[in-house]
Design an enzyme around this catalytic site. Structure first.
Site, PDB file in Angstrom:
ATOM      1  N   GLU A   1       0.870  -1.162   0.000  1.00  0.00           N
ATOM      2  CA  GLU A   1       0.000   0.000   0.000  1.00  0.00           C
ATOM      3  C   GLU A   1       0.915   1.222   0.000  1.00  0.00           C
ATOM      4  OE1 GLU A   1      -2.845  -0.004   3.214  1.00  0.00           O
ATOM      5  OE2 GLU A   1      -3.588   1.962   2.623  1.00  0.00           O
TER       6      GLU A   1
ATOM      7  N   ARG B   1       4.744 -13.235   9.583  1.00  0.00           N
ATOM      8  CA  ARG B   1       5.425 -11.978   9.290  1.00  0.00           C
ATOM      9  C   ARG B   1       6.737 -11.904  10.056  1.00  0.00           C
ATOM     10  NH1 ARG B   1       1.951  -8.136   9.335  1.00  0.00           N
ATOM     11  NH2 ARG B   1       3.235  -6.364   9.829  1.00  0.00           N
TER      12      ARG B   1
ATOM     13  N   LYS C   1       3.777   0.674   9.795  1.00  0.00           N
ATOM     14  CA  LYS C   1       3.991   1.937   9.074  1.00  0.00           C
ATOM     15  C   LYS C   1       3.375   3.102   9.838  1.00  0.00           C
ATOM     16  CE  LYS C   1       2.849   0.071   5.023  1.00  0.00           C
ATOM     17  NZ  LYS C   1       2.407  -0.036   3.635  1.00  0.00           N
TER      18      LYS C   1
HETATM   19  P1  ATP Z   1       2.257  -2.241   8.056  1.00  0.00           P
HETATM   20  O1  ATP Z   1       1.597  -3.071   9.090  1.00  0.00           O
HETATM   21  O2  ATP Z   1       3.689  -1.961   8.329  1.00  0.00           O
HETATM   22  O3  ATP Z   1       1.491  -1.010   7.681  1.00  0.00           O
HETATM   23  P2  ATP Z   1       1.158  -3.551   5.824  1.00  0.00           P
HETATM   24  O4  ATP Z   1       0.957  -4.996   5.878  1.00  0.00           O
HETATM   25  O5  ATP Z   1      -0.044  -2.708   5.979  1.00  0.00           O
HETATM   26  O6  ATP Z   1       2.321  -3.171   6.807  1.00  0.00           O
HETATM   27  P3  ATP Z   1       1.508  -3.388   3.025  1.00  0.00           P
HETATM   28  O7  ATP Z   1       2.063  -2.285   2.241  1.00  0.00           O
HETATM   29  O8  ATP Z   1       0.072  -3.688   2.918  1.00  0.00           O
HETATM   30  O9  ATP Z   1       1.883  -3.078   4.527  1.00  0.00           O
HETATM   31  O10 ATP Z   1       2.371  -4.701   2.826  1.00  0.00           O
HETATM   32  C1  ATP Z   1       2.756  -5.211   1.583  1.00  0.00           C
HETATM   33  C2  ATP Z   1       3.078  -6.651   1.744  1.00  0.00           C
HETATM   34  O11 ATP Z   1       4.130  -6.813   2.676  1.00  0.00           O
HETATM   35  C3  ATP Z   1       1.896  -7.419   2.274  1.00  0.00           C
HETATM   36  O12 ATP Z   1       1.776  -8.615   1.531  1.00  0.00           O
HETATM   37  C4  ATP Z   1       2.242  -7.680   3.704  1.00  0.00           C
HETATM   38  O13 ATP Z   1       1.673  -8.867   4.159  1.00  0.00           O
HETATM   39  C5  ATP Z   1       3.768  -7.747   3.657  1.00  0.00           C
HETATM   40  N1  ATP Z   1       4.343  -7.397   4.947  1.00  0.00           N
HETATM   41  C6  ATP Z   1       4.133  -6.282   5.658  1.00  0.00           C
HETATM   42  N2  ATP Z   1       4.776  -6.325   6.835  1.00  0.00           N
HETATM   43  C7  ATP Z   1       5.445  -7.511   6.866  1.00  0.00           C
HETATM   44  C8  ATP Z   1       6.307  -8.170   7.810  1.00  0.00           C
HETATM   45  N3  ATP Z   1       6.616  -7.605   8.976  1.00  0.00           N
HETATM   46  N4  ATP Z   1       6.803  -9.378   7.493  1.00  0.00           N
HETATM   47  C9  ATP Z   1       6.495  -9.950   6.312  1.00  0.00           C
HETATM   48  N5  ATP Z   1       5.700  -9.401   5.388  1.00  0.00           N
HETATM   49  C10 ATP Z   1       5.177  -8.200   5.645  1.00  0.00           C
HETATM   50 MG    MG Z   2      -1.633  -3.659   4.469  1.00  0.00          MG
END
Ligand code: ATP
Ligand code: MG
Length: 556
Positions: free
Chosen positions: A37, A261, A271
């Site tokens: 995102e 994760r 984030k």
């Molecule tokens: P955040 O919780 O930091 O905002 P998010 O999951 O909302 O992270 P996205 O931009 O939606 O952030 O993530 C893109 C991809 O990265 C998704 O497939 C998500 O599952 C993966 N991802 C995010 N954080 C992690 C993590 N700590 N370990 C592994 N994969 C991750």
């Molecule tokens: Mg997300």
């Protein structure tokens, strides 16, 4: 005779993919996607997801799409889009296609009307609070909305008018008509669309209704014919809805798989929290070298290869755990040891005068990297006056101190063996000059003195240059800054996470230091030039120390 093949252990995703290929599913095609995102910069957790998605595709001759999950116009921005692309390339991966969920808004709208047409979605006028109230709890079933049984025609008309901007924000939503008594809360008539009068970074003001994550994500996978949609464990309860949409819309059957994760100690990775650190000036920006972002790590001097190596080492699991940040630093150190150019820098200099040194000085040859012969040699000027580290001399040392002290000879790296004679102090008793004699026949590489010493000290010539050196420590003082629900994670920020040294003296060759190149400051650690450097002032970042100082502290 039996032939034993080496057993290669596979992770569960590799097993799934190999099974699918063996069964000829999708003609053996593998297409994954990385779906960030664009509401922040990528962090080390995303690196794990990138390595898994791109890594698996590469391994099985497949491809990976980069898809920006840009369905929430309020938090998204093109600045983030650009940074995400830069970071993925920096890690060494290439995407097959660059897509945006917003490219599919027309198709998604069409899908939504199809669901309405099948009697599987309805427009609800309840407020968010009323919807939450009727949703029930995990142990109690929810109750149907009074608008659940609107006719297909009425729903189609209302949904079109939602799109046309006839209703205020929050007054109506589109919901899937599934089961308000489902044990899975996500299946209790989940929201598919909401009204939002917000400017979108790509579609501008074309839309005032936006699909929810659950309605955009799976459908986007399907539109792109993604074969393996890999995400983190928290999406397990979303999977039935993912499958429901695909089944009811009769579209390409992408499948979702979940892995644990990455969590790392002394770090926050959400984030939202990283944005707070930036906005409230706890750090200098998303690329502050203390941040767990990829741009921060790049600026800090972490080689991309070491990050990929780290992701490989931690592996792919189905259960969450917390990885020690020391493992990442280990990978960084391993890589830099092979590649970094060695130089000498004195952090806290004290003048050293070699009383018996005659003449105007000489040039000594120094090896740039003992791990890499092709790195060659450089010259360092040596003469009567040089500078050494203040802590490398003690008048009255404790037992086991092998550096310079009365009666204890040491070698000057690349140069000669020296021996203490006397020193000068200022009015406060602080040493300002150390006087030594040197042994002319002890020159490194041609030593015939047969004097044995235990230590080689780093030093810099009189012509040394100045720079600002930024030394970093953990950004948080506790292992898990997220653990305590009642305490703001920012209370755990390490106040000493950056210490700035402006006294340091550096080997003159560093005035031509290159951005993106790593240097090992002899005995001190790995460093790199920071983007804040200018022709007037050099700034270096400490990437990582030579040894894990934390392991020692923790053992005490
Ligand atoms: P955040 O919780 O930091 O905002 P998010 O999951 O909302 O992270 P996205 O931009 O939606 O952030 O993530 C893109 C991809 O990265 C998704 O497939 C998500 O599952 C993966 N991802 C995010 N954080 C992690 C993590 N700590 N370990 C592994 N994969 C991750
Ligand atoms: Mg997300």
């Amino acid at each position: 005779m039996e032939i034993t093949e080496p057993i290669e252990s596979k992770n569960f995703l590799q097993e799934i993919i190999e099974n699918d290929i063996a069964e000829g599913k999708h003609d053996g095609r593998v297409l994954t996607r990385f779906p960030p995102e664009p509401n922040g910069y990528l962090h080390i957790g995303h690196a794990k997801s990138i390595c898994i998605n791109f890594g698996l595709a590469k391994q099985y001759n497949g491809q990976t799409n980069l898809r920006f999950d840009d369905t929430n116009p309020v938090t998204e921005d093109t600045e983030y889009v650009e940074s995400i692309k830069e970071d993925i390339k920096w890690l060494g991966f290439d995407w097959a296609n660059e897509y945006y969920a917003s490219d599919y808004f027309d198709t998604l709208y069409d899908y939504a009307t199809q669901l309405i047409g099948k009697g599987l979605a309805y427009v609800d006028d309840l407020t968010a609070e009323q919807i939450a109230e009727l949703k029930g709890t995990p142990t109690e079933p929810g109750k149907n909305s009074p608008h659940r049984d609107r006719s297909v025609e009425e729903n189609l008309d209302l949904f079109r008018r939602m799109k046309d901007g006839e209703f205020p924000e929050g007054s109506k939503v589109l919901r899937a008509k599934i089961d308000m008594a489902s044990p899975n809360m996500h299946m209790r008539d989940p929201l598919l669309y909401r009204i939002k009068y917000a400017h979108h970074h790509r579609t501008g003001d074309k839309w005032c209704i936006y699909p929810m994550y659950d309605f955009a994500h799976g459908q986007s996978d399907s539109i792109e014919t993604i074969t393996h949609s890999i995400c983190t464990l928290e999406f397990i309860p979303h999977r039935p809805l993912y499958d429901w949409c695909i089944e009811k819309l009769e579209i390409f059957p992408s499948r979702q798989y979940e892995f644990a994760r990455l969590n790392m100690n002394y770090t926050v990775m959400s984030k939202r929290k990283l944005l707070q650190l930036v906005n409230e000036n706890h750090v200098s920006g998303w690329d502050d070298p203390r941040m767990p972002t990829l741009s921060g790590m790049r600026r800090r001097g972490y080689p991309p290869k070491s990050i990929v190596e780290f992701c490989d080492k931690i592996g792919v699991a189905k259960r969450e755990n917390i990885i020690d940040i020391g493992l990442l630093e280990f990978c960084v150190r391993e890589d830099l040891n092979k590649t970094a150019t060695r130089v000498m820098v004195v952090m806290d200099p004290v003048k050293l005068v070699i009383t018996n040194y005659e003449g105007t000085g000489e040039h000594l040859s120094a090896e740039n990297n003992p791990e890499d012969q092709s790195a060659g040699h450089r010259n360092i000027s040596f003469g009567k006056v040089i500078y050494i580290e203040r802590e490398d001399f003690m008048l009255d040392p404790p037992k086991g101190y092998f550096r310079l002290s009365p009666g204890n000879k040491v070698r000057l790296k690349y140069a000669y063996i020296i021996e203490y004679e006397n020193h000068i102090t200022d009015s406060e008793g602080r040493i300002t000059e150390i006087h030594v004699k040197y042994y002319p026949d002890s020159k490194s590489g041609e030593d015939t003195s047969s004097i044995k010493v235990k230590t080689a000290l780093h030093w810099v010539p009189e012509s040394a240059i100045n720079a600002e050196i930024r030394l970093y420590d953990r950004l948080f003082v506790v292992e898990n800054p997220n653990s305590d629900k009642d305490t703001d994670f920012k209370e755990f920020i390490n106040k000493d996470s950056m210490v700035v040294n402006t006294r340091a003296m550096l080997e003159p060759i560093l005035k031509d230091a290159d951005f993106g190149k790593s240097y090992q400051f002899f005995r001190l650690g790995y460093f790199c030039l920071d983007k804040d450097s200018s022709s007037e002032k050099l700034v270096f970042n400490k990437t990582v120390g030579l040894k894990d100082s934390w392991a020692k502290i923790l053992q005490k």
